[in-house]
Design an enzyme around this catalytic site. Structure first.
Site, PDB file in Angstrom:
ATOM      1  N   GLY A  79     122.522  -7.658 -19.442  1.00 56.25           N
ATOM      2  CA  GLY A  79     121.912  -7.857 -20.747  1.00 56.25           C
ATOM      3  C   GLY A  79     120.559  -8.531 -20.606  1.00 56.25           C
ATOM      4  O   GLY A  79     120.291  -9.203 -19.604  1.00 56.25           O
ATOM      5  N   GLN A 110     113.434 -13.353 -23.346  1.00 54.79           N
ATOM      6  CA  GLN A 110     113.421 -13.462 -21.882  1.00 54.79           C
ATOM      7  C   GLN A 110     112.246 -12.735 -21.248  1.00 54.79           C
ATOM      8  O   GLN A 110     111.976 -12.913 -20.058  1.00 54.79           O
ATOM      9  CB  GLN A 110     114.726 -12.919 -21.290  1.00 54.79           C
ATOM     10  CG  GLN A 110     115.946 -13.754 -21.657  1.00 54.79           C
ATOM     11  CD  GLN A 110     117.180 -13.216 -20.971  1.00 54.79           C
ATOM     12  OE1 GLN A 110     117.839 -12.328 -21.482  1.00 54.79           O
ATOM     13  NE2 GLN A 110     117.501 -13.747 -19.806  1.00 54.79           N
ATOM     14  N   CYS A 119     122.631 -15.969 -16.050  1.00 46.66           N
ATOM     15  CA  CYS A 119     121.548 -15.535 -16.938  1.00 46.66           C
ATOM     16  C   CYS A 119     120.328 -15.232 -16.087  1.00 46.66           C
ATOM     17  O   CYS A 119     120.003 -16.004 -15.183  1.00 46.66           O
ATOM     18  CB  CYS A 119     121.237 -16.644 -17.936  1.00 46.66           C
ATOM     19  SG  CYS A 119     119.888 -16.234 -19.066  1.00 46.66           S
ATOM     20  N   HIS A 138     120.612 -15.981 -27.225  1.00 48.70           N
ATOM     21  CA  HIS A 138     119.198 -16.035 -26.815  1.00 48.70           C
ATOM     22  C   HIS A 138     118.270 -15.917 -28.031  1.00 48.70           C
ATOM     23  O   HIS A 138     117.213 -16.547 -28.072  1.00 48.70           O
ATOM     24  CB  HIS A 138     118.860 -14.891 -25.860  1.00 48.70           C
ATOM     25  CG  HIS A 138     119.115 -15.194 -24.413  1.00 48.70           C
ATOM     26  ND1 HIS A 138     118.475 -16.209 -23.732  1.00 48.70           N
ATOM     27  CD2 HIS A 138     119.932 -14.606 -23.498  1.00 48.70           C
ATOM     28  CE1 HIS A 138     118.879 -16.226 -22.464  1.00 48.70           C
ATOM     29  NE2 HIS A 138     119.772 -15.265 -22.295  1.00 48.70           N
TER      30      HIS A 138
END
Ligand code: NI
Length: 182
Positions: free
Chosen positions: A45, A50, A107, A153
Site C-alpha cells: 500500500g 508518502q 511502512c 496516513h
C-alpha cells in the site's frame, strides 16, 4: 515514474490530507506513478502523503497472496480478490465491524521497522473511484488491515501511533534516529 517515498520525520506524514476534488490528468498520472512506486518498493500500500502530496488518495495491492483474506464482498456480492486489484481509492469512508486482531505491520515511510498493531479485523469501506463510481466492499485479513493503514496516513496517523505502550518504548530510540536522519 518512480517517486521518492518521504520518510519518518517529514511533516507531510502528519498532515490531515485534503479531499480529492476534480480528477484530472495530473491526478491520474500521480496514481500511475504511485502504483509504480509501490510495486518497485514491494509494498502492499502507498498513500499520497508518502510521496509528498497531502490528498486523500491511496493505492493498495495484496494480490501476491490470494489467501490473505477469508472473504470479499463487492456491492454485497462475493467477489474474487483479483477483481479489485490493484485498488485505487480517494476520500475513503470506513466502518469497523470485526473484533480487534493483532498482526505485524511495517511502512514504506518508516524504514526497517516492524511492530504488532491491533486493528478491527473486518471493515466495510466506501471507496470512491477515479471514474466517479463508488466501490463498496466488506473484507478482512491483510486487505482490511492495509486499507486501514493507508486511511490512517490520510489523517496524519502512522502505525507506530497504534502500537502498545511497551512496544512504543522499544521503538522510541530507533524512531529518534530515523527522525534525525531526515
Ligand atoms: Ni504506511
Amino acid at each position: 515514474m518512480i517517486l521518492e517515498i518521504v520518510q519518518y520525520g517529514h511533516p507531510v506524514l502528519r498532515e490531515r490530507c485534503k479531499p480529492v476534488g476534480v480528477v484530472d490528468d495530473s491526478l491520474r498520472q500521480l496514481v500511475g506513478d504511485m502504483l509504480e512506486t509501490m510495486n518497485d518498493a514491494n509494498g502492499v500500500g502507498l498513500a499520497a502523503p508518502q510521496v509528498g502530496v497531502a490528498l486523500r488518495l491511496a493505492v493498495v495491492d495484496v494480490s501476491h497472496d490470494p489467501e490473505c483474506i477469508s472473504f470479499l464482498k463487492v456491492g454485497g456480492q462475493d467477489a474474487p480478490l483479483a477483481s479489485i486489484m490493484p485498488l485505487v481509492f480517494i476520500n475513503p469512508e470506513l466502518e469497523f465491524v470485526g473484533p480487534k486482531e493483532r498482526d505485524t505491520e511495517g511502512c514504506l515511510s518508516i524504514r526497517d521497522l516492524r511492530a504488532d498493531v491491533s486493528r478491527p479485523s473486518v471493515i466495510k469501506a466506501r471507496l470512491p473511484q477515479l471514474d466517479g463510481t463508488v466501490l463498496e466492499i466488506e473484507t478482512d485479513g491483510l486487505l482490511a488491515r492495509a486499507i486501514q493503514h493507508e486511511t490512517d496516513h490520510l489523517n496524519g496517523v502512522l502505525y507506530i501511533d497504534r502500537v502498545s505502550p511497551a512496544a512504543k518504548i522499544s521503538l522510541r530510540r530507533q524512531l529518534r534516529r530515523l527522525a534525525a536522519e531526515q
